[in-house]
Design an enzyme around this catalytic site. Structure first.
Site, mmCIF file in Angstrom:
data_model
loop_
_atom_site.group_PDB
_atom_site.id
_atom_site.type_symbol
_atom_site.label_atom_id
_atom_site.label_comp_id
_atom_site.label_asym_id
_atom_site.label_seq_id
_atom_site.Cartn_x
_atom_site.Cartn_y
_atom_site.Cartn_z
ATOM 1 N N LYS A 270 -14.188 20.146 24.361
ATOM 2 C CA LYS A 270 -14.844 19.183 23.482
ATOM 3 C C LYS A 270 -13.881 18.069 23.100
ATOM 4 O O LYS A 270 -12.674 18.285 23.085
ATOM 5 C CB LYS A 270 -15.282 19.894 22.183
ATOM 6 C CG LYS A 270 -16.457 20.823 22.323
ATOM 7 C CD LYS A 270 -16.794 21.465 20.984
ATOM 8 C CE LYS A 270 -17.973 22.405 21.109
ATOM 9 N NZ LYS A 270 -19.235 21.746 21.436
ATOM 10 N N ARG A 344 -25.460 30.379 24.898
ATOM 11 C CA ARG A 344 -26.585 30.980 25.630
ATOM 12 C C ARG A 344 -26.112 32.131 26.524
ATOM 13 O O ARG A 344 -26.874 33.057 26.795
ATOM 14 C CB ARG A 344 -27.333 29.895 26.408
ATOM 15 C CG ARG A 344 -26.500 29.149 27.404
ATOM 16 C CD ARG A 344 -27.136 27.838 27.867
ATOM 17 N NE ARG A 344 -26.979 26.751 26.894
ATOM 18 C CZ ARG A 344 -27.484 25.532 27.051
ATOM 19 N NH1 ARG A 344 -28.183 25.231 28.124
ATOM 20 N NH2 ARG A 344 -27.299 24.600 26.131
HETATM 21 N N1 BES Z 1 -21.722 25.171 19.483
HETATM 22 C C1 BES Z 1 -22.179 24.104 20.284
HETATM 23 C C2 BES Z 1 -23.362 23.361 19.672
HETATM 24 C C3 BES Z 1 -23.057 22.475 18.506
HETATM 25 C C4 BES Z 1 -22.539 21.217 18.699
HETATM 26 C C5 BES Z 1 -23.337 22.899 17.246
HETATM 27 C C6 BES Z 1 -22.288 20.401 17.619
HETATM 28 C C7 BES Z 1 -23.105 22.084 16.163
HETATM 29 C C8 BES Z 1 -22.564 20.833 16.341
HETATM 30 C C9 BES Z 1 -22.617 24.620 21.640
HETATM 31 O O1 BES Z 1 -21.907 25.690 22.141
HETATM 32 C C10 BES Z 1 -22.443 23.505 22.622
HETATM 33 O O2 BES Z 1 -21.341 23.097 22.812
HETATM 34 N N2 BES Z 1 -23.533 23.033 23.191
HETATM 35 C C11 BES Z 1 -23.503 21.928 24.084
HETATM 36 C C12 BES Z 1 -24.452 22.213 25.210
HETATM 37 C C13 BES Z 1 -24.366 21.257 26.357
HETATM 38 C C14 BES Z 1 -23.041 21.394 27.050
HETATM 39 C C15 BES Z 1 -25.506 21.521 27.302
HETATM 40 C C16 BES Z 1 -23.907 20.675 23.321
HETATM 41 O O3 BES Z 1 -24.789 20.741 22.461
HETATM 42 O O4 BES Z 1 -23.302 19.645 23.559
HETATM 43 MG MG MG Z 2 -20.166 25.067 23.182
#
Ligand code: BES
Ligand code: MG
Ligand code: ZN
Length: 497
Positions: A270, A344
């Site tokens: 990230k 997931r």
């Molecule tokens: N934990 C995150 C989702 C999230 C992001 C929660 C920001 C709260 C604030 C999750 O694991 C994630 O990173 N999801 C990705 C999915 C994508 C790569 C398809 C996302 O939401 O960017």
């Molecule tokens: Mg994630």
């Protein structure tokens, strides 16, 4: 784990302790006579007009008048909001007690038990500090006085007591969930999740099963193992069971939670901005283990299972790489095109395991699953995606009574079309459009047929950067505990349904 309990002692009836203020909530269109005559000038000049959020102190009588706005605008939400700030004030004041007057108008409009439940709960939530690792927190313990409720309608006493009893258990568990949610990843690791779950099991009389890495391997939980392989923290699956004797509800409820104690994104790392907030990626798991604690302590007569998948998502030489393929608990092979779509993977295994082993009638997962849900609903509602109209209806009811907002989103097959892989059964991402919905379609592949299932994406509601109508400050909300407690209550009432 030492979780500060609310020290506020609530009761029904006159407050005889020292240093108390009477609290009189008032509506703008019908201010009490004594206020109007004594403070005519202040009312005329707008210092206090009963507007929502306004307050006015009559020091000579030691009365705090709390404005609720127009009588036709009074709702559980508006009242709860005002008492959150009262809770915050009690934390800052020294040993101040309150005697809250509940007028006939209020108990009639909002139902006594839910009114008292929401007010007491809001005070407890507002009084809960989050700076728990600060020196100040250790050195300056707040001193609370007693809080009592005086009812204009004496017949309302019994239901007021019921509301208080509910609040006592629920606020304790909501604040417990908030406490562990706010702890950073170096203070709250998968091991700590085990300790906290054991504490809840002991406190609420639940059966607990902890699966460590060797058992996860034996059970072929390929998703949980894949996510955690880049971290030095071992993954866990924890199951809590509540089996009330002679349960009124014949239906079994399973609650599943995403418990990523930190989500760096893994190799698909990230951006640095806001990455620290990914300590909150365990809020779904925090909510379900605390919800089952509250449900059991309240003795709600419904069999419940809470199961959480716990891991840390980190990049290192052993980490999962984009393109890697793993085999999930249900035998499906998954191509991981983005290691940041890890929730997931973890949930898929837990959904499959619990579905097969316990065969629940209702299965609900709570997860901080997608950033996309924040784009669609902001921070005011969680997104619900369900394969069952019945369960959706029950959740709508629980949302209305608990005042934890949910919003229904579609689970149409088209949203799952792009989850196809050219090498495995499916891939773990499907492009940006409708990102929360394709995530739900992914999870659906791990839910056995015949189970009424709902996925609740709480990425927007689990914590906040700043205060909102429903939260006094920034930080963790404990979202989900109150919703799930009310859901269990609905199931108990519906008996066979
Ligand atoms: N934990 C995150 C989702 C999230 C992001 C929660 C920001 C709260 C604030 C999750 O694991 C994630 O990173 N999801 C990705 C999915 C994508 C790569 C398809 C996302 O939401 O960017
Ligand atoms: Mg994630
Ligand atoms: Zn995540």
């Amino acid at each position: 784990m030492k979780i500060e309990r609310s020290k506020i002692n609530f009761s029904i009836g006159k407050n005889t302790s020292k240093n108390i203020y009477k609290v009189i909530p008032v509506v703008k269109d019908s201010l009490p006579k004594e206020l109007e005559t004594k403070f005519a000038d202040q009312i005329r000049s707008g210092i206090f007009a009963g507007e929502s959020g306004q307050s006015f102190i009559d020091e000579s009588e030691r009365i705090i008048y709390l404005g609720l706005g127009n009588s036709n605008k009074v709702s559980i939400r508006s009242v709860a909001q005002i008492f959150l700030s009262i809770g915050e004030k009690l934390r800052k004041w020294d040993s101040v007690g309150l005697e809250i007057k509940l007028t006939r108008f209020l108990t009639k409009t909002l139902s006594t038990s839910s009114l008292v439940y929401q007010i007491a709960n809001s005070i407890d939530l507002g009084a809960f500090p989050i700076n728990v690792l600060a020196k100040d927190f250790k050195e300056k313990k707040p001193k609370f006085g007693n809080v009592s409720f005086v009812l204009e309608d004496p017949n309302a006493e019994k239901s007021a007591k019921a509301g208080l009893d509910k609040s006592r258990s629920v606020s304790k568990y909501v604040n417990g969930a908030r406490y562990i949610a706010h702890l950073p990843a170096n203070h709250f690791t998968p091991e700590e999740f085990v300790s906290r779950s054991k504490e809840i099991a002991k406190e609420a009389g639940l059966k607990i099963t902890v699966m460590d890495e060797p058992q996860l391997k034996k059970e072929k939980m390929g998703g949980i193992l894949a996510v955690s392989q880049g971290s030095d923290k071992k993954p866990k699956m924890i199951v809590l069971e509540y089996n009330p004797p002679k349960a009124k509800s014949k239906k079994k409820l399973a609650l599943i939670g995403k418990g990523l104690t930190f989500d760096s994104g893994g190799i698909s790392i990230k951006p640095a901005q806001d990455m620290h907030e990914m300590k909150y990626d365990m809020c779904g798991a925090a909510a379900v283990i605390h919800a089952i604690g509250a449900i059991a302590e309240l003795g709600i007569s419904v069999p419940v299972i809470a199961a959480i998948g716990v891991a840390e998502n980190m990049p290192d030489a052993a980490a999962l790489k984009p393109g890697d393929v793993y085999t999930a608990h249900n035998g499906l092979t998954v191509e991981v095109q983005n290691t940041d779509a890890e929730g997931r993977l973890v949930l898929g295994d837990v959904l499959s395991y619990i579905g097969k082993k316990y065969k629940p009638d209702y299965m609900i997962d709570l997860a901080t699953l997608t950033g996309a849900i924040i784009i669609s609903l902001g921070h005011e509602a969680a997104g619900v995606m369900s394969n069952s109209d019945k369960l959706r209806g029950l959740l709508d009811e629980a949302s209305a009574s608990s005042d934890e907002r949910t919003w229904n989103l579609p689970l149409w097959d088209e949203y799952g079309e792009d989850l196809k892989s050219d090498i495995a059964d499916l891939r773990n991402i499907a492009g940006r459009p409708g990102g929360s919905l394709s995530a739900a379609k992914y999870l659906e592949r791990f839910v056995d047929s015949g189970i009424d299932w709902a996925h609740i994406d709480i990425a927007g509601t689990a914590w906040r950067k700043k205060a909102s109508g429903t939260q006094i400050g920034n930080g963790p909300s404990g979202y989900g505990v109150r919703l799930l407690v009310d859901l269990a209550e609905k199931l108990e009432k519906n008996r066979g349904v």
